[in-house]
Design a protein around this motif. Structure first.
Motif, PDB file in Angstrom:
ATOM      1  N   ASP A 138       0.745  -1.296  -0.044  1.00 13.09           N
ATOM      2  CA  ASP A 138       0.150  -0.026   0.127  1.00 13.09           C
ATOM      3  C   ASP A 138       0.852   1.123  -0.121  1.00 13.09           C
ATOM      4  O   ASP A 138       0.493   2.404  -0.875  1.00 13.09           O
ATOM      5  CB  ASP A 138      -0.694  -0.169   1.139  1.00 13.09           C
ATOM      6  N   LEU A 139       1.882   1.247   0.882  1.00 10.74           N
ATOM      7  CA  LEU A 139       2.856   2.644   0.890  1.00 10.74           C
ATOM      8  C   LEU A 139       3.561   2.467  -0.497  1.00 10.74           C
ATOM      9  O   LEU A 139       3.741   3.673  -0.843  1.00 10.74           O
ATOM     10  CB  LEU A 139       3.655   2.338   2.075  1.00 10.74           C
TER      11      LEU A 139
ATOM     12  N   THR B  51       4.489   5.752  -5.056  1.00 10.62           N
ATOM     13  CA  THR B  51       4.671   5.739  -6.484  1.00 10.62           C
ATOM     14  C   THR B  51       3.652   6.777  -7.144  1.00 10.62           C
ATOM     15  O   THR B  51       4.020   7.462  -8.190  1.00 10.62           O
ATOM     16  CB  THR B  51       4.517   4.525  -7.097  1.00 10.62           C
ATOM     17  N   GLY B  52       2.285   6.614  -6.706  1.00 10.00           N
ATOM     18  CA  GLY B  52       1.375   7.868  -7.221  1.00 10.00           C
ATOM     19  C   GLY B  52       1.837   9.220  -6.908  1.00 10.00           C
ATOM     20  O   GLY B  52       1.489   9.966  -7.725  1.00 10.00           O
ATOM     21  N   VAL B  53       2.285   9.550  -5.801  1.00  8.30           N
ATOM     22  CA  VAL B  53       2.592  10.865  -5.345  1.00  8.30           C
ATOM     23  C   VAL B  53       3.872  11.120  -6.201  1.00  8.30           C
ATOM     24  O   VAL B  53       4.025  12.373  -6.736  1.00  8.30           O
ATOM     25  CB  VAL B  53       2.753  10.778  -3.725  1.00  8.30           C
ATOM     26  N   LEU B  54       4.698  10.401  -6.531  1.00  4.96           N
ATOM     27  CA  LEU B  54       6.066  10.568  -7.033  1.00  4.96           C
ATOM     28  C   LEU B  54       5.849  11.038  -8.347  1.00  4.96           C
ATOM     29  O   LEU B  54       6.478  11.867  -9.048  1.00  4.96           O
ATOM     30  CB  LEU B  54       7.086   9.408  -6.869  1.00  4.96           C
ATOM     31  N   ILE B  55       4.918  10.217  -9.148  1.00  5.68           N
ATOM     32  CA  ILE B  55       4.352  10.592 -10.433  1.00  5.68           C
ATOM     33  C   ILE B  55       3.848  11.657 -10.618  1.00  5.68           C
ATOM     34  O   ILE B  55       4.368  12.542 -11.382  1.00  5.68           O
ATOM     35  CB  ILE B  55       3.624   9.365 -11.034  1.00  5.68           C
ATOM     36  N   SER B  56       3.079  12.129  -9.809  1.00  2.13           N
ATOM     37  CA  SER B  56       2.259  13.499  -9.693  1.00  2.13           C
ATOM     38  C   SER B  56       3.385  14.670  -9.534  1.00  2.13           C
ATOM     39  O   SER B  56       3.103  15.697 -10.171  1.00  2.13           O
ATOM     40  CB  SER B  56       1.126  13.527  -8.722  1.00  2.13           C
TER      41      SER B  56
ATOM     42  N   PRO C  72      -2.680  10.534 -10.772  1.00  2.00           N
ATOM     43  CA  PRO C  72      -2.168   9.738 -10.091  1.00  2.00           C
ATOM     44  C   PRO C  72      -2.059   9.534  -8.576  1.00  2.00           C
ATOM     45  O   PRO C  72      -2.307   8.432  -8.042  1.00  2.00           O
ATOM     46  CB  PRO C  72      -0.872   9.593 -10.703  1.00  2.00           C
ATOM     47  N   ALA C  73      -2.039  10.701  -7.929  1.00  2.88           N
ATOM     48  CA  ALA C  73      -1.723  10.739  -6.406  1.00  2.88           C
ATOM     49  C   ALA C  73      -3.113  10.601  -6.103  1.00  2.88           C
ATOM     50  O   ALA C  73      -3.309   9.781  -4.828  1.00  2.88           O
ATOM     51  CB  ALA C  73      -1.210  12.042  -5.932  1.00  2.88           C
ATOM     52  N   ILE C  74      -4.059  11.125  -6.623  1.00  2.00           N
ATOM     53  CA  ILE C  74      -5.592  11.024  -6.128  1.00  2.00           C
ATOM     54  C   ILE C  74      -5.909   9.532  -6.126  1.00  2.00           C
ATOM     55  O   ILE C  74      -6.535   9.150  -5.317  1.00  2.00           O
ATOM     56  CB  ILE C  74      -6.585  12.071  -6.822  1.00  2.00           C
ATOM     57  N   ILE C  75      -5.823   8.976  -7.285  1.00  2.00           N
ATOM     58  CA  ILE C  75      -6.279   7.453  -7.476  1.00  2.00           C
ATOM     59  C   ILE C  75      -5.562   6.570  -6.510  1.00  2.00           C
ATOM     60  O   ILE C  75      -6.005   5.860  -6.249  1.00  2.00           O
ATOM     61  CB  ILE C  75      -5.970   7.063  -9.043  1.00  2.00           C
ATOM     62  N   CYS C  76      -4.278   6.829  -6.384  1.00  3.34           N
ATOM     63  CA  CYS C  76      -3.260   5.972  -5.400  1.00  3.34           C
ATOM     64  C   CYS C  76      -3.974   5.961  -3.995  1.00  3.34           C
ATOM     65  O   CYS C  76      -4.171   5.102  -3.347  1.00  3.34           O
ATOM     66  CB  CYS C  76      -2.141   6.105  -5.532  1.00  3.34           C
TER      67      CYS C  76
END
Length: 104
Positions: free
Chosen positions: A24-25, A30-35, A56-60
């Motif tokens: 999960d982390l 990964t989503g936050v890093l891509i954003s 990406p951050a919102i979806i993750c």
């Protein structure tokens, strides 16, 4: 007098902060890093572009959101997918399986 000791949820001890698994982390980071990378590279010219960059951050974050009676939203989605894609005809194999049949 009918006092039972029920152990606490022992799975929480295996989770980080009692909520998140390592996967999960990793997924959330990964989503936050891509954003963050997209925020640094792309120009924020409109609200629509900003929402796309932050998606990406919102979806993750939505996927790792804790849900009662399940681990998180990702677990619910996986369970729903397995339920829909697996066989929907269940054959009874209980204790009275041979009732009504001729036994030899």
């Amino acid at each position: 007098m009918n006092n039972y000791l029920i152990p606490a949820n022992t799975k929480n001890g295996k989770l980080i902060l009692g909520i998140f698994s390592p996967f999960d982390l990793i997924l959330f980071c990964t989503g936050v890093l891509i954003s963050m990378i997209l925020l640094a590279i792309m120009p924020l010219s409109s609200t629509f572009v900003t929402i796309l960059i932050l998606s990406p951050a919102i979806i993750c974050a939505f996927l790792v959101l804790p849900v009662p009676y399940y681990h998180n939203m990702l677990t619910i989605i996986i369970e729903l997918y397995e339920f829909i894609t697996n066989r929907q005809t269940y054959r009874w194999r209980g204790w009275c399986y041979k009732v009504g049949k001729k036994s030899k």
